[in-house]
Design an enzyme around this catalytic site. Sequence first.
Site, mmCIF file in Angstrom:
data_model
loop_
_atom_site.group_PDB
_atom_site.id
_atom_site.type_symbol
_atom_site.label_atom_id
_atom_site.label_comp_id
_atom_site.label_asym_id
_atom_site.label_seq_id
_atom_site.Cartn_x
_atom_site.Cartn_y
_atom_site.Cartn_z
ATOM 1 N N MET A 14 15.050 23.599 3.078
ATOM 2 C CA MET A 14 13.673 23.321 1.621
ATOM 3 C C MET A 14 14.819 22.108 0.808
ATOM 4 O O MET A 14 14.492 21.900 0.218
ATOM 5 C CB MET A 14 13.340 24.729 0.476
ATOM 6 C CG MET A 14 12.551 23.684 -0.278
ATOM 7 S SD MET A 14 11.328 25.013 -1.474
ATOM 8 C CE MET A 14 10.483 25.741 -0.229
ATOM 9 N N TYR A 34 18.825 29.318 8.336
ATOM 10 C CA TYR A 34 17.825 30.027 9.358
ATOM 11 C C TYR A 34 17.669 30.152 10.633
ATOM 12 O O TYR A 34 17.589 28.883 11.159
ATOM 13 C CB TYR A 34 16.192 29.534 8.558
ATOM 14 C CG TYR A 34 16.626 29.927 7.419
ATOM 15 C CD1 TYR A 34 16.840 30.650 6.879
ATOM 16 C CD2 TYR A 34 16.358 28.805 6.271
ATOM 17 C CE1 TYR A 34 15.967 31.738 5.051
ATOM 18 C CE2 TYR A 34 16.451 28.892 4.682
ATOM 19 C CZ TYR A 34 16.069 30.503 4.770
ATOM 20 O OH TYR A 34 16.218 30.126 3.444
ATOM 21 N N LYS A 91 0.716 -1.777 -0.195
ATOM 22 C CA LYS A 91 -0.042 -0.381 0.170
ATOM 23 C C LYS A 91 0.716 1.292 -0.118
ATOM 24 O O LYS A 91 1.956 1.199 0.103
ATOM 25 C CB LYS A 91 -0.735 0.020 1.422
ATOM 26 C CG LYS A 91 -0.090 0.176 2.832
ATOM 27 C CD LYS A 91 -1.230 0.022 3.407
ATOM 28 C CE LYS A 91 -0.690 0.047 4.783
ATOM 29 N NZ LYS A 91 -1.333 -0.610 5.992
ATOM 30 N N ARG A 138 -10.996 0.090 14.795
ATOM 31 C CA ARG A 138 -11.443 1.014 13.345
ATOM 32 C C ARG A 138 -12.402 1.062 12.009
ATOM 33 O O ARG A 138 -13.619 0.630 12.327
ATOM 34 C CB ARG A 138 -9.395 1.383 12.403
ATOM 35 C CG ARG A 138 -8.907 2.040 13.224
ATOM 36 C CD ARG A 138 -7.141 2.060 12.498
ATOM 37 N NE ARG A 138 -6.641 0.671 12.224
ATOM 38 C CZ ARG A 138 -5.534 0.718 11.192
ATOM 39 N NH1 ARG A 138 -4.601 2.083 11.326
ATOM 40 N NH2 ARG A 138 -4.986 0.166 11.187
HETATM 41 C C1 PLP Z 1 -0.726 -2.257 6.586
HETATM 42 C C2 PLP Z 1 -1.257 -3.326 7.128
HETATM 43 C C3 PLP Z 1 -0.386 -4.270 8.016
HETATM 44 C C4 PLP Z 1 1.164 -3.509 7.600
HETATM 45 O O1 PLP Z 1 1.287 -3.218 8.265
HETATM 46 P P1 PLP Z 1 2.920 -3.061 8.795
HETATM 47 O O2 PLP Z 1 3.113 -2.866 10.401
HETATM 48 O O3 PLP Z 1 3.999 -2.803 7.952
HETATM 49 O O4 PLP Z 1 3.452 -4.574 8.774
HETATM 50 C C5 PLP Z 1 -0.705 -4.901 7.732
HETATM 51 N N1 PLP Z 1 -1.816 -5.651 7.313
HETATM 52 C C6 PLP Z 1 -2.908 -4.434 7.820
HETATM 53 C C7 PLP Z 1 -4.509 -4.731 7.485
HETATM 54 C C8 PLP Z 1 -2.908 -2.852 6.707
HETATM 55 O O5 PLP Z 1 -3.382 -2.402 6.522
#
Ligand code: PLP
Length: 371
Positions: free
Chosen positions: A311, A259, A35, A130
Amino acid sequence: MPRPIQATIHTTALRHNLERCRAGAPDAKVWAIVKANAYGHGIERVFEGLRSADGFALLDLEEAQRIRSLGWRGPILLLEGCFEPRDLELCSRLGLWHTIHCNEQIDWLAAHKTHEPHRVFLKMNSGMNRLGFKPASYRSAWVRLNALTQVQEISLMTHFSDADAKRFGQDGIAHQLAAFNEATQDLPGERSLSNSAATLRYSAQDLRTDWIRPGIAQYGSSTDYPEHNSAHWQLQPAMTLAAKIIATQDLAAADSIGYGSAYVAEQPMRIGIVACGYADGYPRIASGSNAKGTPVLIGGQRSRTVGRVSMDMITVDLTNLPQAGIGTEVTLWGRAASGAVLSIDEVAACAQTVGYELMCALAQRVPVVVD
Ligand SMILES: *Cc1c(COP(=O)(O)O)cnc(C)c1O
């Protein structure tokens, strides 16, 4: 010559880290979590290193399409499922497996016309609060799904909130594991429980997880830094961010840097100006005050930031590195040419965040190569 900054994605490190996760759960299948554009690494760039996974899991339908266009015919799982009914058409067309976390998603599926029934992962909210069905309503969701002709097979899934640490002084996953086990007791189907932290810290046999879901560990970051670092878990950095020194300055005592004059030289010193700033994704909060700086590797040797991150530039201490000058390689995180490693977790800790955020924030303007 382009501005001297570059990120490198290490295919061999991805391969190694994936095998390391597999070794922690030898009987389980592996969802490679990609993801957020593979945690900022780029889906197309990590594909080769992660293709020995049993499937790819992500959230975004556009990212799922990108994996299919790389030629991947194996499983792809949408971790948040569909966002609206018509997403199911893409699931049918591309053969995507999808999470079901709420009743609306079951309604949509019940109304969906498909030749091939879908493979779904039914998500339990075992305490994270969640996504997912509460333990008390999980079974009725399963029964409803199981009655649909649109459903081929149901897998059981939950996600841990505290697999990386203790929770209220107790084992971090115990309460969720107990809730999940109890509510799924006599339900058939594969189980998917472990994220990276659970994969590294708990036995897959104890969890009875048929599919592990490592994300961050594949990219070489420790899930429980500073308790354990990535070397402890035998993980290798999958991303290096490196730039070069583009100028040096010799300072007298009481001269200030950058800065806000956030750093004041206490004695004569030499500093290097590095072609990396917050517009590249380097966190501004990692600025160096007199009290504290963020580690960097200069020609493979450790030094620190002095003065504010701006930056396009950061300033680093060269006082003890007389051989460093214009053109010297500076590693912001990852692996230096010498082989020395600066873990992204260490940099993240100095920026009051986690490795995940730094990887994901690598800016578009940084050129990326794959090795
Ligand atoms: C992002 C995610 C993971 C992976 O989590 P990590 O901490 O990066 O290993 C596993 N399961 C779900 C549902 C996630 O959203």
